[in-house]
Design an enzyme around this catalytic site. Structure first.
Site, PDB file in Angstrom:
ATOM      1  N   ALA A 106       8.564   3.111  -0.079  1.00 19.34           N
ATOM      2  CA  ALA A 106       9.478   4.228   0.133  1.00 19.34           C
ATOM      3  C   ALA A 106      10.900   3.801  -0.187  1.00 19.34           C
ATOM      4  O   ALA A 106      11.142   2.733  -0.752  1.00 19.34           O
ATOM      5  CB  ALA A 106       9.360   4.736   1.575  1.00 19.34           C
ATOM      6  N   LEU A 155      13.516   2.912   1.670  1.00 20.18           N
ATOM      7  CA  LEU A 155      14.172   1.813   2.381  1.00 20.18           C
ATOM      8  C   LEU A 155      13.316   0.563   2.479  1.00 20.18           C
ATOM      9  O   LEU A 155      13.837  -0.517   2.772  1.00 20.18           O
ATOM     10  CB  LEU A 155      14.560   2.266   3.792  1.00 20.18           C
ATOM     11  CG  LEU A 155      15.489   3.473   3.891  1.00 20.18           C
ATOM     12  CD1 LEU A 155      15.841   3.753   5.338  1.00 20.18           C
ATOM     13  CD2 LEU A 155      16.745   3.271   3.062  1.00 20.18           C
ATOM     14  N   VAL A 169       0.822  -1.210   0.000  1.00 25.62           N
ATOM     15  CA  VAL A 169       0.000   0.000   0.000  1.00 25.62           C
ATOM     16  C   VAL A 169       0.855   1.258   0.000  1.00 25.62           C
ATOM     17  O   VAL A 169       0.345   2.355  -0.217  1.00 25.62           O
ATOM     18  CB  VAL A 169      -0.945   0.016   1.220  1.00 25.62           C
ATOM     19  CG1 VAL A 169      -2.004  -1.045   1.077  1.00 25.62           C
ATOM     20  CG2 VAL A 169      -0.164  -0.171   2.506  1.00 25.62           C
ATOM     21  N   ASP A 212      12.890  12.932  10.939  1.00 23.67           N
ATOM     22  CA  ASP A 212      12.532  12.718   9.533  1.00 23.67           C
ATOM     23  C   ASP A 212      11.041  12.993   9.334  1.00 23.67           C
ATOM     24  O   ASP A 212      10.283  12.130   8.895  1.00 23.67           O
ATOM     25  CB  ASP A 212      12.865  11.274   9.125  1.00 23.67           C
ATOM     26  CG  ASP A 212      12.686  11.045   7.630  1.00 23.67           C
ATOM     27  OD1 ASP A 212      12.777  12.018   6.866  1.00 23.67           O
ATOM     28  OD2 ASP A 212      12.435   9.892   7.232  1.00 23.67           O
TER      29      ASP A 212
END
Length: 660
Positions: A177, A179, A174, A322
C-alpha cells in the site's frame, strides 16, 4: 534459519483485480503457509529493482521548486491531454486509458496523492467506473519496494536476526500500500500465523514536502475562491492523522482499543495486535483470511458494518477513519473483519448529538431545524442566511424524503464532515444494489439512541420533534418506536416479529416500563390523561344530548364544547391503545367533528368501534406475566398516576369553565 515461502507472483501494477487464487494478506487466501515451496535463506539477500514510488519517496527533497515543477508538469500534462481528448471528441473512447494513466501518475507522485485517491475510491456513486477500478488498485496493490530493504528494517527495528523471530516468512509481500507493505509469517515462539507490516523507506520526508505544498495551494484556493472553510486547517488535520498513521505503535494501540470496544459485536472480527513485537516502523498482527467486502455481494455484512459504525460514532465516539474497501473483509466463515487502524477519529459528544438530530430532522422533513444542525456539525458557518439555507435544503432533500429514507444518501447528508465510514459502506453496497442507502439501515439505531439515550440535548430535541406548538404528534413517536424495534441484526426474525402482536406488545411495554423508557412513559401517561379527559367530555355530551333535546331552551351546564385539542387528544388516545397493544393502526382516523357536533353530541361510538376487540387484546394481556417483576410493579402503578393527572385536568377544566 528462515523458511521463505513463495506465493504466486504479484499482479503487474496495471491490473485492477486480484484473482481468486492469489494469496494475499486478509484478502482471498487459498493456500496454507506450509503449502508454499521452501527456499534457502540466500533468497533473503536477493535485491530487486527499486520502483518509482520508492525512488520518489526515499530521496530527500532538493528544493521546493523542483517538486512543484514535477507535480505541475505531471498533472498538467494529464489534464492537457484530457482537454485535447474533449476537443477531438475522443474523450469517451480514451476514458479507460486516461484512468490507467492517472493511477500511474498518482503512484509516481507518492503516498500523499495515493492517500487522497484512496479516500475517494470507494464512492461508486461519485466516481466513474473506469476511474473507480483504477483507483481501487491503489488500496493494496502498489508496486512493493525491495525485500532486502524490508527484511533489514525488520531486523533493525526488532533487534534480532529475522530467523530468530519467524520460522517462516513469505519471500514476496502479499500486499503493498501507500505507506508500507505486508508479509505473511509464522512466529517461531508460538507458531501463530501473523501479518508483518513494514514501512516504506523515506515515506515521511516525501509526505512532509507534499503536505507543505498542499497547504500552500489550499491557502491560495481559499483566497481566490473566497471560501468560508479554513482549507489550510483541513490540510493540517489530515496531515496530523497521516503522520499518526506512520507510527505503527499508535496503530497497534488503536487496534487493541478497537478490538476491546467492537470485537465482541455479532459477526465482527478485529485482529489481535502483538504490542510487544511492534515498533514505529514494523507492525505485527494476527493474520486474517478473507475477501474484500467490495468483491462479494453480501448485503448482510454491509448491515453489520452499519451497526458497527453506529457503535463507533454514536456509542463510543472512537471510529475507523480510513475504512476504504481494502480494509474491510469478508472472512471465509461469513464475518466482517476490520484492518489497518492507523487513522482513527474521535467523534465528540456535541457532534454525535448534532448528527442524530440532523437525521431525525431530515427524516421528519424539518428543514429549518436541519439548517441549525448543519451549523452545529460545522457544515455551515453560523453567519449563514438561515432562510436561504432552509430553502436550499428543502430543494435538495424534499423529493428524496417524500419517497422514504432509503432514498437519502449519507454522502449528501454528511457533506464535508469528514466521516467517511458510513459513506464507504454505502458505496460498497451501491456497487451491487444501486438503490441501497445507508440511512435506511442506520435509522433504526438512531431511533433507539434518541429514545434510550440520556443526553439532555437529545431529550430536548425529541421533545421538540414530538410536540409542535404544544400539540403531540403521535405518528412521529410511533415511527421512532417501530424503527427501534427493527434495530437488530437478525433481519429474518425482525420481519417475523412485525406480524406478531404479542412480541410487538412485549417490546413496547418492556421499553416503556424500563428506566431507559422513562421519557416515553411520561409522554404516554400525560397523553392518556388528556385522552381520558376528552373522552369524559365526549361521554357527558353524548349522555346529555338526549334530555337536552326535549328542553325548550339550551342548558349550558349540560354541554361542554369539544375543542380541536380535545379531538386530537381523543385520536392520540386511540393510537396509544393500539400501539401498546402491538396492533397496527387500520389507518382510519376519527373524522373531524364539526362545530354543531362539538357543542351538542359526538358520535362516541366512532371511537369505541375502532378500538381493537377483546380477542385481539387478550394475547397482549398475557405478556404482562412475562415481564420482569420490577416492570410488572411499574405497570401496576400506572393507573394511579394516570388518575392523578386526569383529576388534575378535570379540576383545571372545571375552574376555567365556571370561575374564569
Amino acid at each position: 534459519m528462515p523458511l521463505l515461502l513463495r506465493p504466486p507472483s504479484p499482479l503487474p501494477p496495471s491490473s485492477t483485480h486480484f484473482p481468486a487464487t492469489t494469496p494475499k494478506l486478509n484478502f482471498n487466501l487459498s493456500q496454507k503457509l506450509n503449502n508454499f515451496p521452501q527456499h534457502r535463506p540466500t533468497s533473503l539477500s536477493a535485491s530487486r529493482n527499486v520502483d518509482l514510488f520508492t525512488q520518489n519517496s526515499g530521496r530527500k527533497p532538493l528544493i521546493l521548486g523542483r517538486r512543484l515543477f514535477q507535480i505541475g508538469t505531471t498533472l498538467g500534462k494529464w489534464f492537457g491531454i484530457r482537454y485535447i481528448d474533449g476537443v477531438m471528441e475522443r474523450a469517451d473512447t480514451m476514458f479507460k486509458v486516461r484512468a490507467a494513466e492517472l493511477r500511474k501518475i498518482l503512484v509516481e507522485l507518492g503516498p500523499a496523492y495515493v492517500k487522497i485517491a484512496q479516500a475517494i475510491s470507494s464512492r461508486s456513486d461519485l466516481i466513474p467506473p473506469s476511474y473507480l477500478e483504477e483507483l481501487s488498485v491503489l488500496q493494496d496493490s502498489i508496486t512493493p519496494f525491495s525485500n532486502k530493504v524490508a527484511f533489514s528494517l525488520i531486523e533493525e527495528e526488532l533487534g534480532m536476526p529475522i530467523d530468530e523471530i519467524f520460522s517462516e516468512i513469505s519471500s514476496e509481500p502479499v500486499a503493498a500500500a501507500s505507506l508500507g507493505q505486508v508479509y505473511q509469517a509464522r512466529l517461531r515462539a508460538s507458531g501463530q500465523v501473523i501479518a508483518v507490516k513494514v514501512q516504506r523507506p523515506g515515506v515521511k520526508a516525501a509526505i512532509a514536502l507534499d503536505i507543505f505544498i498542499l497547504r500552500f495551494v489550499a491557502g491560495i484556493i481559499r483566497r481566490a475562491g473566497k471560501f468560508n472553510t479554513d482549507l489550510q486547517a483541513v490540510v493540517d488535520e489530515w496531515a496530523s492523522s497521516l503522520f499518526r498513521e506512520m507510527d505503527y505503535r499508535k496503530e497497534a494501540n488503536n487496534g487493541l482499543k478497537f478490538r476491546e470496544l467492537y470485537g465482541g459485536l455479532p459477526d465482527v472480527v478485529v485482529p489481535q495486535m502483538y504490542i510487544d513485537k511492534t515498533t514505529q516502523k514494523v507492525l505485527i498482527m494476527e493474520w486474517i483470511e478473507g475477501q474484500k467486502l467490495a468483491e462479494v455481494k453480501d448485503l448482510y455484512l454491509v448491515e453489520v458494518g452499519v451497526y458497527c459504525s453506529f457503535n463507533q460514532l454514536l456509542e463510543y465516539g472512537f471510529y475507523h477513519a480510513d475504512p476504504h474497501p481494502g480494509n474491510l473483509l469478508r472472512t471465509y466463515d461469513g464475518k466482517l473483519a476490520y484492518l489497518d487502524f492507523g487513522m482513527m477519529g474521535d467523534f465528540k459528544e456535541e457532534l454525535c448529538d448534532g448528527f442524530i438530530e440532523a437525521c431525525l430532522h431530515l427524516v421528519n422533513r424539518d428543514f429549518e431545524a436541519l439548517a441549525r444542525d448543519f451549523v452545529t456539525l460545522g457544515l455551515l458557518p453560523p453567519t449563514s442566511e438561515r432562510d436561504a439555507v432552509t430553502k436550499a435544503l428543502t430543494g435538495v432533500f424534499q423529493n428524496a424524503v417524500s419517497r422514504g429514507i432509503r432514498n437519502i444518501s449519507f454522502g449528501d447528508l454528511l457533506g464535508d464532515l469528514g466521516i467517511t465510514i458510513l459513506a464507504v459502506l454505502e458505496g460498497i453496497a451501491i456497487s451491487f444494489d444501486p438503490n441501497y442507502k445507508v440511512l435506511g439501515s442506520t435509522y433504526p439505531w438512531i431511533a433507539k439512541k434518541v429514545l434510550m439515550g440520556s443526553s439532555p440535548k437529545l431529550k430536548s430535541s425529541l421533545q421538540s420533534l414530538l410536540y409542535k406548538d404544544g400539540v403531540f404528534n403521535i405518528e412521529r413517536l410511533e415511527s421512532l418506536l417501530n424503527e427501534m424495534r427493527r434495530a437488530r441484526l437478525d433481519k429474518t426474525q425482525v420481519k417475523k416479529d412485525e406480524f406478531d402482536k404479542k412480541i410487538a406488545a412485549r417490546d413496547i411495554l418492556s421499553f416503556t416500563l424500563a428506566e431507559q423508557g422513562s421519557f416515553v412513559r411520561e409522554i404516554f401517561l400525560e397523553e392518556t390523561a388528556k385522552g381520558l379527559d376528552a373522552l369524559g367530555i365526549a361521554t357527558i355530551n353524548s349522555i346529555a344530548s338526549g334530555p337536552a333535546a326535549y328542553l325548550p331552551f339550551p342548558v349550558p351546564i349540560l354541554s361542554f364544547p369539544l375543542t380541536d385539542e380535545d379531538v386530537i387528544n381523543l385520536r392520540n388516545f386511540r393510537r396509544i391503545v393500539l400501539l401498546v397493544s402491538g396492533l397496527q393502526d387500520s389507518g382510519v382516523e376519527i373524522e373531524k367533528i364539526n362545530e354543531n357536533q362539538r357543542s351538542s353530541t359526538m358520535d362516541i361510538y366512532q371511537l369505541f368501534y375502532r378500538l381493537p376487540p377483546t380477542q385481539d387484546i387478550q394475547p397482549v394481556l398475557a405478556v404482562v406475566n412475562e415481564l420482569p417483576s420490577e416492570q410488572q410493579q411499574q405497570l401496576y402503578s400506572l393507573p394511579s398516576e394516570v388518575l392523578a393527572r386526569f383529576l388534575s385536568r378535570v379540576a383545571a377544566r372545571t375552574v376555567r369553565r365556571f370561575l374564569l
